[in-house]
Write a protein that holds these residues in place. Sequence first.
Motif, PDB file in Angstrom:
ATOM      1  N   ALA A   2      13.455  21.531 -19.565  1.00 62.66           N
ATOM      2  CA  ALA A   2      12.406  22.532 -19.777  1.00 62.66           C
ATOM      3  C   ALA A   2      12.680  23.875 -19.100  1.00 62.66           C
ATOM      4  N   PRO A   3      13.112  23.913 -17.834  1.00 66.14           N
ATOM      5  CA  PRO A   3      13.346  25.231 -17.216  1.00 66.14           C
ATOM      6  C   PRO A   3      14.436  26.031 -17.941  1.00 66.14           C
ATOM      7  N   GLN A   4      15.470  25.343 -18.396  1.00 68.72           N
ATOM      8  CA  GLN A   4      16.540  26.051 -19.107  1.00 68.72           C
ATOM      9  C   GLN A   4      16.055  26.531 -20.471  1.00 68.72           C
ATOM     10  N   ALA A 100      25.234  20.350 -18.209  1.00 69.33           N
ATOM     11  CA  ALA A 100      25.295  20.868 -19.585  1.00 69.33           C
ATOM     12  C   ALA A 100      24.072  21.722 -19.890  1.00 69.33           C
ATOM     13  N   SER A 101      22.919  21.287 -19.439  1.00 70.15           N
ATOM     14  CA  SER A 101      21.695  22.045 -19.639  1.00 70.15           C
ATOM     15  C   SER A 101      21.800  23.427 -18.994  1.00 70.15           C
ATOM     16  N   CYS A 102      22.349  23.469 -17.787  1.00 73.92           N
ATOM     17  CA  CYS A 102      22.511  24.751 -17.089  1.00 73.92           C
ATOM     18  C   CYS A 102      23.549  25.642 -17.781  1.00 73.92           C
ATOM     19  N   LEU A 111      19.544  31.747 -11.718  1.00 72.62           N
ATOM     20  CA  LEU A 111      18.310  30.973 -11.787  1.00 72.62           C
ATOM     21  C   LEU A 111      18.447  29.633 -12.536  1.00 72.62           C
ATOM     22  N   PRO A 112      19.060  29.587 -13.724  1.00 72.83           N
ATOM     23  CA  PRO A 112      19.143  28.294 -14.429  1.00 72.83           C
ATOM     24  C   PRO A 112      19.959  27.242 -13.683  1.00 72.83           C
ATOM     25  N   TYR A 113      20.789  27.658 -12.733  1.00 78.08           N
ATOM     26  CA  TYR A 113      21.668  26.726 -12.024  1.00 78.08           C
ATOM     27  C   TYR A 113      21.000  26.063 -10.821  1.00 78.08           C
TER      28      TYR A 113
END
Length: 158
Positions: A2-4, A100-102, A111-113
Motif C-alpha cells: 500500500a505505501p508504494q 520488489a515493491s520498493c 521514502l518508498p525504501y
Amino acid sequence: SAPQGLYLVYHPVQLGTANAIGILMLGLIGYYIFRMTNHQKDLFRRTNGNCKIWGKKTEYIECSYMSVDGTKYYSKLMTSGFWGWARHFNYTGDLMGSLASCLSCGFEHILPYFYIVYMTILLTHRCIRDEHRCFNKYGKDWKRYTTAVPYRLIPGIF
C-alpha cells in the motif's frame, strides 16, 4: 504494498521493460519462496515428517525438551527443501517481495525504501529472537540443527 502504491499515485515512475520484468520476477520468486517454504513446513507438520520434499524422503533432526512441569516432549526440525537452505527462508521470500515493491518506485526518492528497511529490521529481529528462544528450549539439539542448517536467512551469507 500500500505505501508504494500510494507513492506511485503521486509520483508516477516509468520503468524500462527490462527493469519492470526484473522487478516482477523478483517479486514472483519471492512470493513463490514464501508460499512454498510455508507449504513444506505445513506438509511436514501434518504428516509428522512422513512426506517427500522435492521428491525425497524428508530429513529432520529429532529434538527433545522439558516442559515447566518436567514432562519430556519431542519435536522434529526439518532440514529438507527450503528449510535445509536456511532456517528462516520464508522470511527471505518475504524480503524479496518487499524489495520488489520498493524497486517499483524507482530511485527518485528514499521514502518508498523505508518499507524494506523496516521489514529487514523486523524479520531479522524476529529471526534472532526465535533462535534465542529455540536455543533455550532445545539446547544441544538446537546446536545440532544449526550445524545441519548453518544459515538463517540467506544461504551462504547469513
